[in-house]
Design a protein around this motif. Structure first.
Motif, short mmCIF file in Angstrom:
data_model
loop_
_atom_site.label_atom_id
_atom_site.label_comp_id
_atom_site.label_asym_id
_atom_site.label_seq_id
_atom_site.Cartn_x
_atom_site.Cartn_y
_atom_site.Cartn_z
N THR A 191 -5.57 4.58 3.85
CA THR A 191 -6.85 4.48 3.11
C THR A 191 -6.71 3.42 2.03
OG1 THR A 191 -7.42 6.77 3.55
CG2 THR A 191 -8.47 5.74 1.64
N LEU A 192 -5.60 3.46 1.29
CA LEU A 192 -5.39 2.45 0.25
C LEU A 192 -5.30 1.06 0.85
CD1 LEU A 192 -5.00 1.77 -2.70
CD2 LEU A 192 -2.55 2.18 -2.41
N ARG A 193 -4.61 0.91 1.97
CA ARG A 193 -4.51 -0.40 2.64
C ARG A 193 -5.91 -0.92 2.98
NH1 ARG A 193 -0.05 -1.95 4.97
NH2 ARG A 193 0.58 0.17 5.43
N LYS A 194 -6.75 -0.05 3.54
CA LYS A 194 -8.12 -0.45 3.90
C LYS A 194 -8.89 -0.89 2.66
CE LYS A 194 -11.62 2.32 4.71
NZ LYS A 194 -12.42 3.42 5.14
N TRP A 195 -8.79 -0.13 1.58
CA TRP A 195 -9.48 -0.49 0.34
C TRP A 195 -8.97 -1.81 -0.22
CZ3 TRP A 195 -9.10 4.86 -2.53
CH2 TRP A 195 -9.96 5.77 -1.92
N LEU A 196 -7.65 -2.00 -0.20
CA LEU A 196 -7.08 -3.24 -0.73
C LEU A 196 -7.53 -4.45 0.08
CD1 LEU A 196 -3.47 -2.01 -1.56
CD2 LEU A 196 -5.29 -2.56 -3.20
N ILE A 197 -7.63 -4.28 1.39
CA ILE A 197 -8.10 -5.37 2.25
C ILE A 197 -9.57 -5.67 1.95
CG2 ILE A 197 -8.63 -6.02 4.64
CD1 ILE A 197 -6.01 -4.48 5.40
N GLU A 198 -10.38 -4.62 1.81
CA GLU A 198 -11.81 -4.80 1.50
C GLU A 198 -12.03 -5.54 0.19
OE1 GLU A 198 -13.56 -0.91 1.41
OE2 GLU A 198 -13.40 -0.64 3.57
N THR A 199 -11.18 -5.26 -0.81
CA THR A 199 -11.35 -5.87 -2.13
C THR A 199 -10.52 -7.14 -2.30
OG1 THR A 199 -9.66 -4.40 -3.04
CG2 THR A 199 -11.95 -3.71 -3.28
N LYS A 200 -9.94 -7.61 -1.21
CA LYS A 200 -9.16 -8.86 -1.18
C LYS A 200 -7.90 -8.82 -2.05
CE LYS A 200 -12.46 -11.39 1.00
NZ LYS A 200 -12.89 -10.62 2.10
N LEU A 201 -7.36 -7.63 -2.26
CA LEU A 201 -6.11 -7.49 -3.01
C LEU A 201 -4.91 -7.44 -2.07
CD1 LEU A 201 -7.24 -4.91 -5.70
CD2 LEU A 201 -6.71 -7.33 -6.06
N TRP A 202 -5.16 -7.33 -0.78
CA TRP A 202 -4.11 -7.26 0.23
C TRP A 202 -4.66 -7.91 1.47
CZ3 TRP A 202 0.84 -5.94 -0.15
CH2 TRP A 202 1.56 -5.65 1.00
N ARG A 203 -3.84 -8.64 2.20
CA ARG A 203 -4.34 -9.26 3.42
C ARG A 203 -3.88 -8.44 4.63
NH1 ARG A 203 -0.78 -11.46 6.57
NH2 ARG A 203 1.15 -12.12 5.63
N ALA A 204 -4.75 -8.38 5.58
CA ALA A 204 -4.44 -7.65 6.81
C ALA A 204 -3.36 -8.39 7.58
CB ALA A 204 -5.70 -7.52 7.67
N ARG A 205 -2.61 -7.66 8.36
CA ARG A 205 -1.62 -8.29 9.22
C ARG A 205 -2.35 -9.15 10.25
NH1 ARG A 205 3.54 -7.43 9.15
NH2 ARG A 205 4.37 -5.71 8.00
N PRO A 262 0.79 -1.23 0.00
CA PRO A 262 0.00 0.00 0.00
C PRO A 262 0.83 1.29 0.00
CG PRO A 262 -0.90 -1.57 1.55
CD PRO A 262 0.40 -2.14 1.07
N THR A 263 1.95 1.31 0.69
CA THR A 263 2.74 2.54 0.76
C THR A 263 3.29 2.93 -0.62
OG1 THR A 263 3.34 2.09 3.04
CG2 THR A 263 4.72 3.66 1.86
N LEU A 264 3.99 2.02 -1.27
CA LEU A 264 4.55 2.31 -2.58
C LEU A 264 3.46 2.51 -3.62
CD1 LEU A 264 7.03 2.76 -4.29
CD2 LEU A 264 7.24 0.29 -4.55
N ALA A 265 2.41 1.71 -3.56
CA ALA A 265 1.31 1.84 -4.52
C ALA A 265 0.64 3.20 -4.39
CB ALA A 265 0.30 0.72 -4.33
N ALA A 266 0.44 3.69 -3.17
CA ALA A 266 -0.18 5.01 -2.97
C ALA A 266 0.70 6.10 -3.59
CB ALA A 266 -0.40 5.28 -1.49
N GLU A 267 2.01 5.99 -3.42
CA GLU A 267 2.94 6.96 -4.02
C GLU A 267 2.85 6.92 -5.54
OE1 GLU A 267 6.83 6.11 -2.49
OE2 GLU A 267 6.23 6.53 -0.42
N GLU A 268 2.86 5.71 -6.11
CA GLU A 268 2.81 5.57 -7.56
C GLU A 268 1.47 6.04 -8.13
OE1 GLU A 268 5.28 4.34 -9.74
OE2 GLU A 268 6.58 4.56 -8.00
#
Length: 118
Positions: free
Chosen positions: A46-60, A27-33
């Motif tokens: 915010t991006l981390r939360k969205w990615l978790i909601e859409t199953k593109l990133w898993r929560a710690r 999420p950090t690098l993707a938000a910058e890009e």
């Protein structure tokens, strides 16, 4: 934040990830890009939360010990002047990495303790 921004950010992230352009972006690098290359700005959280909601990133992991990974390095660190020593890198997903080093008996006792207390 408008829903259109979220949809655009998720579409761009998904597209770039599938094309292997962002296969290892978090999420950090993707938000910058997204902000620099596409003019889509939001915080990394915010991006981390969205990615978790859409199953593109898993929560710690929520609890210590849910996911523990390690790698070892066995070398003759003392060049034959003592017992064999090991370097072990451990990553616990809910916390942070840790490095341990020492004789095998000490290392494996420590690993057993980490696993048992998790």
């Amino acid at each position: 934040m408008p829903e259109a921004v979220k949809r655009r950010a998720m579409a761009l992230y998904r597209e770039r990830k599938q094309a292997r352009l962002w296969h290892d972006y978090g999420p950090t690098l993707a938000a910058e890009e997204l902000a620099e290359q596409h003019g889509v700005s939001m915080s990394r959280e915010t991006l981390r939360k969205w990615l978790i909601e859409t199953k593109l990133w898993r929560a710690r992991r929520a609890r210590y010990g849910e996911l523990l990974q390690w790698d070892t390095n066995e070398l003759d660190w003392l060049k034959g002047r003592g017992e064999k020593l090991y370097l072990i890198g451990m990553i616990e997903d809910a916390k942070s990495p840790g490095w341990f080093g020492g004789p095998a008996s000490t290392i494996w006792s420590g690993c057993r303790w980490v696993v048992a207390s998790g």
